[in-house]
Design an enzyme around this catalytic site. Structure first.
Site, PDB file in Angstrom:
ATOM      1  N   GLY A 157       0.836  -1.191   0.000  1.00 52.57           N
ATOM      2  CA  GLY A 157       0.000   0.000   0.000  1.00 52.57           C
ATOM      3  C   GLY A 157       0.873   1.243   0.000  1.00 52.57           C
ATOM      4  O   GLY A 157       2.014   1.221  -0.468  1.00 52.57           O
ATOM      5  N   ARG A 158       0.354   2.336   0.553  1.00 52.46           N
ATOM      6  CA  ARG A 158       1.096   3.595   0.535  1.00 52.46           C
ATOM      7  C   ARG A 158       2.429   3.471   1.271  1.00 52.46           C
ATOM      8  O   ARG A 158       3.467   3.943   0.791  1.00 52.46           O
ATOM      9  CB  ARG A 158       0.263   4.706   1.187  1.00 52.46           C
ATOM     10  CG  ARG A 158      -1.035   5.053   0.466  1.00 52.46           C
ATOM     11  CD  ARG A 158      -1.752   6.165   1.228  1.00 52.46           C
ATOM     12  NE  ARG A 158      -3.028   6.547   0.641  1.00 52.46           N
ATOM     13  CZ  ARG A 158      -4.196   6.038   1.000  1.00 52.46           C
ATOM     14  NH1 ARG A 158      -4.240   5.106   1.946  1.00 52.46           N
ATOM     15  NH2 ARG A 158      -5.310   6.447   0.440  1.00 52.46           N
ATOM     16  N   ILE A 159       2.410   2.843   2.452  1.00 51.49           N
ATOM     17  CA  ILE A 159       3.636   2.739   3.233  1.00 51.49           C
ATOM     18  C   ILE A 159       4.602   1.756   2.579  1.00 51.49           C
ATOM     19  O   ILE A 159       5.804   2.012   2.494  1.00 51.49           O
ATOM     20  CB  ILE A 159       3.320   2.329   4.686  1.00 51.49           C
ATOM     21  CG1 ILE A 159       2.517   3.443   5.371  1.00 51.49           C
ATOM     22  CG2 ILE A 159       4.606   2.048   5.461  1.00 51.49           C
ATOM     23  CD1 ILE A 159       1.971   3.059   6.734  1.00 51.49           C
ATOM     24  N   ARG A 179      -2.521  -8.865  -1.302  1.00 47.10           N
ATOM     25  CA  ARG A 179      -3.687  -9.706  -1.580  1.00 47.10           C
ATOM     26  C   ARG A 179      -3.810  -9.997  -3.072  1.00 47.10           C
ATOM     27  O   ARG A 179      -4.253 -11.065  -3.478  1.00 47.10           O
ATOM     28  CB  ARG A 179      -4.964  -9.041  -1.075  1.00 47.10           C
ATOM     29  CG  ARG A 179      -5.143  -9.122   0.424  1.00 47.10           C
ATOM     30  CD  ARG A 179      -6.404  -8.427   0.859  1.00 47.10           C
ATOM     31  NE  ARG A 179      -6.365  -6.999   0.565  1.00 47.10           N
ATOM     32  CZ  ARG A 179      -7.362  -6.159   0.777  1.00 47.10           C
ATOM     33  NH1 ARG A 179      -8.507  -6.607   1.277  1.00 47.10           N
ATOM     34  NH2 ARG A 179      -7.247  -4.873   0.509  1.00 47.10           N
ATOM     35  N   ARG A 236       1.337  -4.166  12.409  1.00 49.83           N
ATOM     36  CA  ARG A 236       0.609  -4.443  13.639  1.00 49.83           C
ATOM     37  C   ARG A 236       1.212  -5.686  14.270  1.00 49.83           C
ATOM     38  O   ARG A 236       1.597  -6.625  13.573  1.00 49.83           O
ATOM     39  CB  ARG A 236      -0.884  -4.679  13.361  1.00 49.83           C
ATOM     40  CG  ARG A 236      -1.669  -3.412  13.066  1.00 49.83           C
ATOM     41  CD  ARG A 236      -1.823  -2.557  14.311  1.00 49.83           C
ATOM     42  NE  ARG A 236      -2.622  -1.364  14.074  1.00 49.83           N
ATOM     43  CZ  ARG A 236      -2.131  -0.187  13.728  1.00 49.83           C
ATOM     44  NH1 ARG A 236      -0.821  -0.051  13.544  1.00 49.83           N
ATOM     45  NH2 ARG A 236      -2.915   0.853  13.551  1.00 49.83           N
ATOM     46  N   ASP A 260       8.494  -2.526  15.935  1.00 48.99           N
ATOM     47  CA  ASP A 260       7.903  -1.308  16.481  1.00 48.99           C
ATOM     48  C   ASP A 260       6.524  -1.582  17.060  1.00 48.99           C
ATOM     49  O   ASP A 260       5.946  -0.713  17.707  1.00 48.99           O
ATOM     50  CB  ASP A 260       7.804  -0.236  15.389  1.00 48.99           C
ATOM     51  CG  ASP A 260       7.318   1.104  15.924  1.00 48.99           C
ATOM     52  OD1 ASP A 260       7.920   1.602  16.900  1.00 48.99           O
ATOM     53  OD2 ASP A 260       6.330   1.646  15.381  1.00 48.99           O
ATOM     54  N   GLU A 265       0.308  -4.678  23.152  1.00 45.74           N
ATOM     55  CA  GLU A 265       0.902  -3.399  23.559  1.00 45.74           C
ATOM     56  C   GLU A 265       0.123  -2.779  24.720  1.00 45.74           C
ATOM     57  O   GLU A 265      -1.107  -2.894  24.767  1.00 45.74           O
ATOM     58  CB  GLU A 265       0.893  -2.426  22.375  1.00 45.74           C
ATOM     59  CG  GLU A 265       1.769  -2.879  21.230  1.00 45.74           C
ATOM     60  CD  GLU A 265       1.654  -1.940  20.026  1.00 45.74           C
ATOM     61  OE1 GLU A 265       0.999  -0.873  20.146  1.00 45.74           O
ATOM     62  OE2 GLU A 265       2.215  -2.276  18.974  1.00 45.74           O
ATOM     63  N   HIS A 283       6.153   1.478  19.420  1.00 48.47           N
ATOM     64  CA  HIS A 283       5.127   1.897  18.462  1.00 48.47           C
ATOM     65  C   HIS A 283       5.257   3.393  18.152  1.00 48.47           C
ATOM     66  O   HIS A 283       4.305   4.170  18.299  1.00 48.47           O
ATOM     67  CB  HIS A 283       3.726   1.578  18.984  1.00 48.47           C
ATOM     68  CG  HIS A 283       2.698   1.473  17.900  1.00 48.47           C
ATOM     69  ND1 HIS A 283       1.579   0.690  17.998  1.00 48.47           N
ATOM     70  CD2 HIS A 283       2.626   2.066  16.668  1.00 48.47           C
ATOM     71  CE1 HIS A 283       0.857   0.806  16.900  1.00 48.47           C
ATOM     72  NE2 HIS A 283       1.474   1.640  16.074  1.00 48.47           N
TER      73      HIS A 283
END
Length: 323
Positions: A157-159, A179, A236, A260, A265, A283
């Site tokens: 995706g964007r990241i 996907r 995540r 991260d 968490e 994070h």
């Protein structure tokens, strides 16, 4: 607008940027649920007042809280992930959900490379070595080169695209799993995460969280990554089987990891903290002044747009205003 006519907003937890709370209070009647001695009792008594919610990607909004807000119309979330939000409940009720994608791409991608460099070149560990006064007595061990290696990205995706862009400066070969293949992306596509891991020296996770990606990286994937491979997670914690990762790191079945995010968490397993081949950060991939300010601005803009036009500026897919 008078105070009486200002929309009532329920803030689920404290804002990551303190200035955001002051700016919310200047335009809305805001109550923080985390400040209430008995949140459930407060919602039972006052839930009908609120038409809007402000939350974060980490805190989200659970279905039972949403159910206590009968007049809820809009949710504005600080963050790019929405796995902690009950999106199905929001969609069923016609509640619009705004979030803050795009503005944090660069900083999260930067953090992915920071973790990659740190765990490969032992930056944090060698800093501790110097501070502990060990240098006069011993030489520090060697690390691994990053430049020229193979980088596998899970989630284009964007990241993920921002990570791939940075990899060019390190002369890395880049492949990806998604996907489905990304239209217009000429990078090699792998239809299985394990196949990408077997090919890669570094496996970087930028995929969305949620039930569909829970433990996507499991023992099989980690074994495919192998004893010279590194795992980098800025996605995540739920994406990785944390017990399998601890075992792979402990047994040196992978070379190391830069993490991260974690499954529970802010609690990090003691077994992870005891290892010297993993770098841990709390994070903070998007935690720069510039990015957090831009995220706060988009939280405010999503609310402003909804209360003036009936539609948030940047909706979570599937929660857009219905025609």
């Amino acid at each position: 607008m008078t105070t009486a006519s200002q929309p009532c907003i329920l803030q689920i937890g404290r804002a990551p940027l303190p200035a955001l709370e002051a700016e919310l209070a200047a335009h809305y009647q805001v109550t923080c649920l985390a400040d209430q001695p008995d949140p459930a009792a407060f919602l039972a008594a006052h839930g009908a007042r609120f038409t809007g919610v402000v939350t974060t990607a980490a805190i989200g909004l659970k279905g039972d809280v949403m159910a206590a807000l009968p007049h809820l119309q809009v949710i504005s979330s600080f963050g790019v992930g929405f796995d902690a939000l009950d999106i199905d409940a929001a969609k069923a009720r016609g509640v619009q959900v705004g979030y803050t994608p795009g503005v944090l791409n660069d900083c999260v991608a930067d953090m992915a490379f920071a973790l990659m460099l740190d765990v490969s070149r032992n930056i944090a560990a060698s800093d501790r070595f110097v501070r502990q006064g060990a240098w006069p007595q011993a030489r520090y061990g060697m690390g691994s080169r990053v430049s020229g290696k193979r980088l596998g990205i899970v989630g284009m995706g964007r990241i993920g695209q921002a990570v791939a862009e940075r990899a060019g400066g390190f002369r890395m070969e880049v492949g990806y799993h998604n996907r489905r293949p990304v239209e217009g992306c000429n990078l090699p596509y792998f239809d299985a995460v394990a196949a990408l891991a077997q090919w890669a020296d570094y496996l970087v996770l930028t995929v969305a969280g949620g039930a569909g990606t829970r433990h996507l990286v499991n023992a099989h994937v980690l074994d495919a990554l192998g004893p010279q491979g590194y795992l980098i997670n800025v996605a995540r914690g739920s994406v990785v089987d944390e017990a399998a990762l601890v075992a792979a790191l402990s047994e040196r079945r992978i070379a190391g990891a830069g993490l991260d995010v974690f499954d529970n968490e802010p609690h990090v397993p003691a077994a992870l903290m005891a290892l010297d081949n993993v770098v841990l950060t709390p994070h903070t991939a998007s935690a720069t002044r510039e990015t957090r300010r831009a995220m706060a601005d988009l939280v405010l803009e999503n609310l402003r747009a909804f209360y003036t036009t009936g539609a948030v500026r940047v909706p979570v897919p599937g929660t857009e205003r219905r025609a």
